[in-house]
Design an enzyme around this catalytic site. Structure first.
Site, PDB file in Angstrom:
ATOM      1  N   ASP A 159      -7.898 -98.090  -4.788  1.00 32.78           N
ATOM      2  CA  ASP A 159      -7.549 -99.471  -5.148  1.00 32.78           C
ATOM      3  C   ASP A 159      -7.886 -99.751  -6.609  1.00 32.78           C
ATOM      4  OD1 ASP A 159      -6.661 -99.888  -2.581  1.00 32.78           O
ATOM      5  OD2 ASP A 159      -8.459-100.971  -1.919  1.00 32.78           O
TER       6      ASP A 159
ATOM      7  N   HIS B 231      -0.541 -78.576 -18.176  1.00 33.51           N
ATOM      8  CA  HIS B 231      -1.571 -79.606 -18.321  1.00 33.51           C
ATOM      9  C   HIS B 231      -2.882 -79.205 -17.651  1.00 33.51           C
ATOM     10  CE1 HIS B 231      -3.314 -83.519 -18.895  1.00 33.51           C
ATOM     11  NE2 HIS B 231      -3.431 -83.730 -17.606  1.00 33.51           N
TER      12      HIS B 231
ATOM     13  N   SER C 274      -8.031 -84.357 -19.931  1.00 31.27           N
ATOM     14  CA  SER C 274      -7.124 -85.454 -19.579  1.00 31.27           C
ATOM     15  C   SER C 274      -7.860 -86.802 -19.641  1.00 31.27           C
ATOM     16  CB  SER C 274      -6.507 -85.177 -18.203  1.00 31.27           C
ATOM     17  OG  SER C 274      -5.344 -85.941 -18.012  1.00 31.27           O
TER      18      SER C 274
END
Length: 254
Positions: free
Chosen positions: A173, A232, A85
């Site tokens: 963040d 996946h 991925s």
């Protein structure tokens, strides 16, 4: 340098570098690494902003590829690379920009294209966990269940939780701010003209036939294979089949 998990080996095969995906870590790959280590040494990394590696405001694929290049340079010789991925995208950029460091490349269930889906819902779910009330991982899983239906994903996310420190080992963040870059794929000149396997889950739609022209342009020696019954998260859903596919490709024509 990135935090690395090194699995020793008495085998003589080239080292294998494993690069995890978004919200993952090197330790997610412990079983696969241990089983492949009969061939030769295996190095699993924590990518920047994940696991026990450093945090950075940047999460670009060129920066992630440079991180991997530093790890390989420390080995003193080229390696074979397996990336899943987001880790597959970082591995592709590494192979395209530093082909001298990579001999064989396996890209697990991702293509060198931009994706339209977002992963922000999972960041929101992790941010919603009241860590002050978490004494064990199952406490966090119970809170995550309000936002994430899949128990497998709940367990996966809590692997990146420092229960004692009451903090996520993910720079949420930075990952949120960099999500457009994570979902995209940078412009990279050139091609990686060495053996490459795009290994996908048969139930996944991440690598479509529409992506094959750009894959072949960047990776002229690309081969394609699918693992039946896997989505996946093919390495977690079908670990034995994944390992067998990786082993067969890496040992081919050796």
């Amino acid at each position: 340098m990135l935090n690395t998990l090194f699995t020793e080996s008495t085998g003589i095969a080239r080292p294998v570098l494993i690069v995890h995906g978004l919200y993952g870590s090197g330790r997610n790959w412990g079983v696969v690494a241990k089983r492949l280590s009969d061939r030769g040494p295996v190095i699993a990394v924590d990518q920047r902003n994940h696991g026990d590696s450093f945090w950075s405001d940047s999460h670009s694929y060129h920066d992630m590829a440079a991180d991997l290049a530093e790890v390989i340079a420390a080995q003193g010789r080229p390696v074979d690379v397996v990336g899943h991925s987001m880790g597959g995208k970082a591995a592709m950029v590494l192979a395209l920009t530093r082909p001298d460091l990579v001999e064989r490349l396996i890209v697990a269930d991702i293509a060198p294209v931009a994706y339209g889906h977002s992963q922000m819902q999972f960041i929101k779910a992790m941010r919603a966990v009241d860590l002050s009330k978490v004494e064990k991982r199952s406490d966090a899983s119970e809170q995550l269940a309000a936002h994430v239906d899949d128990p497998t994903l709940q367990a996966f996310f809590t692997q990146s939780l420092d229960v004692k420190g009451k903090r996520w080992k993910l720079n949420l963040d930075a990952l949120a701010a960099e999500m457009p870059n994570i979902l995209g794929f940078p412009e990279v000149d050139g091609a990686f003209e060495k053996p490459t396997l795009f290994l996908s889950g048969a139930l996944s739609d991440y690598v479509t036939r529409d992506a094959r022209p750009v894959i072949k342009q960047l990776f002229p020696m690309a081969r394609f294979a699918k693992i039946p019954g896997a989505g996946h998260w093919l390495h977690a859903e079908k670990p034995r089949e994944f390992e067998a596919s990786v082993r067969a490709f890496l040992d081919r024509d050796q």
